[in-house]
Write a protein that holds these residues in place. Structure first.
Motif: not given
Lengths: 487, 443
Positions: B66-71, B404-410
């Motif tokens: 939970p340390d990182f907010k991972i999307y 924050i990991i703002a998702g995955l680049s397509l």
């Protein structure tokens, strides 16, 4: 039954219905998080009624699976001498390591600089396995032994294609695991069977007679499934290489020869290991496992992608290997299993790992010597980590290997592997592993002798066995004739 | 060493029984030129406490919730796992057993797998399920091999909105064969374009993923009609099994085979594995399905029990003619998934999947309101694509420092989708998290 030997006892075992025979509509076993956002509309034509699952409480679920678990026999219950399966003790510290939050919560698509701990583990594990096998490069991506075999056969196929050839056959000895021909067939290679000789091993002349330039190579299990070392392996590898073929090693039996045999030196080009056998990861009632593939340098370009590489003290995933067979797994394989094997290897260290093989071989030879006058020994030669008996003597009383296996349960043992390898009629394949102590091995030997005596004096005891487990013999024939696969 | 019980005295005694004088002598059958010329040289042995410290340090060198907010989603999802589930799965009677070849002393595993098969079939609206495969990618490959076996046809049509890694694995499995893979492109609404299969001969199956890699729900019913009109099978794939708590299941919409990944059902992400390969199908394909199957039967006294069955499809009996080479599968992960499905029940599955949907919609709408472009209009479950302004990559890196990991680049997968990101939202994100995320990415 001799009560001094017998450890199987009756006890309070619960009956437990199927999940959907329990519960009450409206119950729940899950702590639902608060709905802190509004409900959004959704085209109702897309929405279903939810799956037809029973509604259970947490206690319902916990009791259910606790009862079920008590109907199972595991390595932690007792000796599990299942030949070719290496059912050694599964250390509990390994479970702790794999469950550490960094590993368990790691998302596979994390930016690589944020996943260094797990990438380093994969890299180091591959280096350890290279050292242990004597081969140059390793992938831990395949998730089971058969997956490793498929990886190996794809490497064979790609290697020959890279030389402008398509080879359509592969030599598979009659002692091989069924997965070997099935894996080759997936690569459209036709298995050509070769018989082992009267000593249970392969004969170079027989290989020379069938090896040709349309044959991709050979799949050899060494030590083989009779528990015998293929002494002629170097000569055989020479013959296969001479015709441009490759040698595949099924390393399911690596537990016999760690720190002793150099798989590169004996001519193996590609070898798979089973981390869920040799390297102590629990088998889980049928997986998950891991089947790493180790190769010689010249085959490294064909290994599956992505590969973990080390560059300037950083670890990275790389996909730019144009000759690679491609991906075998959505991500990198069963990392949770790798962590357990890695922990085991570090716990053991080089010296203890060699000792593992020595003691595994000692235990098997000890059983072989102690039981060979009671059960027919298929090949009376020094064995490696397992030995193969048969029911030849007991057949006089119309007692089969199956009856012996079922009766052993009443004594508190998991039966050995039965009816495999196929080259021995009524085979009883015993692999004690190194983690069984002498008293337990002696008790197993006494149980086998007691069962053999019962076979002579009161064979119905065997035919009606087992009587101690929750259920008696199950009707497998009608299960297959009228399959009922869901409730 | 605590796992090796032999005392020196016992070793000596046992060597005497065997008739050799040393442990080394046990290896006499091995010719000298097969032996190692050097000793093993990897590190160790470590005490238990040294190992703990070493593994703790590796584990701490990974950025995780939970340390990182991972999307990030894309085939691996962050869901809450009730603490009793790992506790139950860890019971050593389950964990340390082998494949249940001896049913009388394996009823725990066998009943648990029979229940898994049943719950999985119900989840997907199928008649039967096997006992598990390795992962979603392999399940797709095995499903397609099954389809060409059943139809005896040579071509398969595969949506390019199926997870790119799954398609890559499919290619690996099909590389040595002469079957032809035809790729189906996506449409502007985020669903698969089916036109290419019109009038195509020798078509064995059409494979689509729903929700697909862009998170969009496919119109399975129309695809089924199109596939069946060509006498081809519809194979539906999924990477987020929880979606079927909300959406209609593939079986009810005409799928012949459903396959995919079950990691969402109570299994930790573990950097991508072990997960759970799910394969389910209609009854008529029973004898063509690969992998283990558990069936119900009776014991000699007429009591209900379970056994591995239809083994004549399998490698240990049929060898090269088997339906697959699989032996060890992911049994314990299947048991985990069954525990999870039982824990949620019908009520929990509906509520939890609805919650995933609502939270995802909340983020989608919030981003839209903040000016971000949502390029695909098709309904989604807990994942969707957002187009950020060009150059967002720099901000993405800055957000990493803010955990924050703002998702995955397509872009690496679909080069035409520059600055498009795939975002996943599950029940683990609070409204506060989502509000903070929107604020960070549009600031």
């Amino acid at each position: 039954m001799n009560d001094n030997i017998k450890q199987g006892a009756t006890g309070l075992i619960m009956n437990e219905p199927l999940l959907w025979e329990k519960g009450k509509k409206g119950r729940i076993g899950f702590s639902l998080p608060e709905a802190d956002v509004d409900a959004y509309p959704l085209d109702e034509s897309l929405v279903g009624h939810g799956p037809d699952f029973p509604d259970l409480s947490e206690v319902d679920v916990v009791r259910h699976y606790t009862c079920l678990s008590q109907w199972n026999f595991g390595v932690d219950t007792g000796m599990y001498p299942l030949g070719s399966c290496t059912m050694k003790y599964n250390p509990k510290t390994n479970e702790r390591q794999a469950a550490l939050p960094g590993f368990a919560n790691a998302h596979p698509l994390l930016p690589q600089e944020m996943a260094q701990g797990v990438l380093k583990m994969i890299y180091d594990l591959e280096r350890c396995l290279a050292d242990i096998t004597g081969l140059d490069a390793v992938t831990v991506q395949p998730t089971a032994g058969a997956h490793g075999e498929l990886c190996g056969m794809l490497i064979f196929d790609s290697y020959h294609k890279s030389r402008g050839e398509k080879r359509s056959k592969i030599i598979v000895p009659d002692t091989a695991h069924g997965t070997n021909p099935a894996s080759a067939a997936l690569c459209e290679m036709k298995p050509v069977a070769v018989k082992s000789n009267e000593n249970g091993i392969l004969e170079p002349e027989r290989i020379a007679a069938i090896m040709d330039e349309d044959t991709a190579g050979i799949m050899v299990t060494n030590p083989n499934t009779l528990g015998l070392f293929e002494e002629n392996i170097k000569a055989i590898a020479g013959i296969v290489h001479g015709k441009g073929g490759l040698v595949y090693g099924d390393g399911a039996n690596m537990n016999a020869v760690m720190g002793i045999v150099d798989m590169g030196r004996i001519g193996i080009d590609v070898l798979h290991l089973n981390l869920h056998k040799t390297f102590s990861t629990p088998h889980g009632g049928g997986g998950p496992g891991t089947g790493p593939v180790c190769v010689k340098k010249h085959l490294e370009p064909f290994l599956p992608i992505p590969r973990v590489i080390k560059q300037d003290e950083m670890y990275a995933l790389r996909e730019d290997f144009p000759q690679s067979i491609g991906r075998l797994h959505a991500f990198y394989g069963n990392v949770g299993v790798m962590l357990k094997a890695y922990s085991y290897i570090l716990s053991m260290g080089p010296e203890n790992l060699k000792k593992v093989s020595q003691l595994a071989v000692l235990n098997a030879n000890y059983i072989k010597e102690k039981l060979k006058s009671t059960f027919h020994l298929a090949y009376d030669r020094p064995c490696m980590h397992e030995c193969v008996f048969s029911d030849k003597i007991q057949q006089a009383n119309k007692i089969s290997t199956l009856d012996v296996a079922k009766r052993l349960m009443d004594y508190g043992f998991h039966p050995p592997t039965i009816y495999f390898p196929l080259v021995v009629n009524g085979a009883i394949m015993v692999e004690p592993t190194e983690t069984e102590c002498r008293e337990d091995i002696d008790r197993f030997i006494e149980a086998m002798k007691a069962v053999a005596k019962e076979a002579e004096q009161n064979p119905d005891l065997l035919r009606n066995a087992p009587v101690t487990p929750k259920l008696n013999r199950l009707d497998e024939t009608s299960a297959a004739r009228k399959p009922c696969l869901t409730g | 060493m605590r796992y090796l019980p032999h005392t020196q005295e016992e070793i000596n005694d046992m060597l005497g029984v065997v008739g050799v004088s040393s442990l080394d002598d046990l290896f006499k059958p091995i010719p000298d030129d097969c032996c190692r010329s050097n000793e093993l040289s990897f590190p160790g042995p470590m005490s238990e406490w040294e190992l703990n410290a070493h593994m703790d340090s590796l584990s701490n060198d990974i950025s995780a919730d939970p340390d990182f907010k991972i999307y990030l989603g894309a085939g691996s999802y962050e869901h809450y796992i009730p603490s009793f589930i790992p506790y139950l799965v860890g019971r050593s009677e389950f964990a340390t057993a082998y494949t249940p070849y001896q049913p009388e002393i394996s009823q725990g595993t066998l009943q648990a797998i029979y229940e898994y098969q049943t719950l999985t079939a119900r989840l997907l609206g199928m008649d039967i399920s096997n006992a598990s495969l390795y992962d979603g990618a392999m399940a797709l490959a095995e499903a397609m091999l099954m389809a060409v076996r059943v139809t005896r046809r040579k071509k398969i049509a595969v949506s390019n909105l199926i997870h790119p890694h799954y398609r890559r694995v499919l290619q690996t499995y099909f590389a040595p064969t002469d079957y032809e893979i035809i790729e189906l492109n996506g449409k502007g609404n985020g669903q698969t374009e089916l036109e290419a299969i019109d009038g195509m001969d020798d078509l064995a199956a059409v494979a689509v993923q729903s929700p697909n890699f862009f998170g969009c729900v496919e119109d399975l019913q129309s695809i089924a009609e199109k596939a069946h009109a060509q006498k081809a099978l519809l194979v539906t794939c999924f990477s987020e099994a929880l979606a079927y708590g909300l959406f209609k299941n593939p079986g009810s919409l005409g799928a012949d085979i459903a396959c995919g990944e079950g990691q969402s059902l109570g299994i930790p992400r573990s950097y991508g594995g072990p997960g759970l390969g799910i394969l389910a199908c209609k009854d008529k394909f029973m004898r063509n399905i690969p992998g283990r199957l558990v069936g119900q039967t009776k014991d000699l006294n007429g009591r209900r029990g379970f056994v591995l069955t239809l083994a004549t499809r399998e490698q240990h009996i049929r060898r090269e003619k088997a339906t697959s080479n699989i032996c060890t599968n992911n049994s314990l992960c299947a048991v985990t998934a069954a525990m999870y499905m039982a824990t949620l029940g019908n009520k929990g599955m509906q509520a939890l999947s609805r919650l995933n949907y609502n939270k995802t919609e909340y983020l989608k709408q919030s981003l839209k309101n903040a000016g971000a472009n949502i390029p695909f209009e098709s309904p989604t479950f807990n994942e969707f694509v957002v187009e950020f302004p060009l150059g967002f990559e720099k901000k993405y890196k800055g957000l990493l420092d803010r955990k924050i990991i703002a998702g995955l680049s397509l872009e690496p997968y679909y080069p035409e989708y520059k600055s498009h990101y795939l975002l996943a939202v599950t029940e683990t994100k609070t409204r506060k998290d989502l509000d903070a995320f929107v604020k960070e990415v549009v600031s």
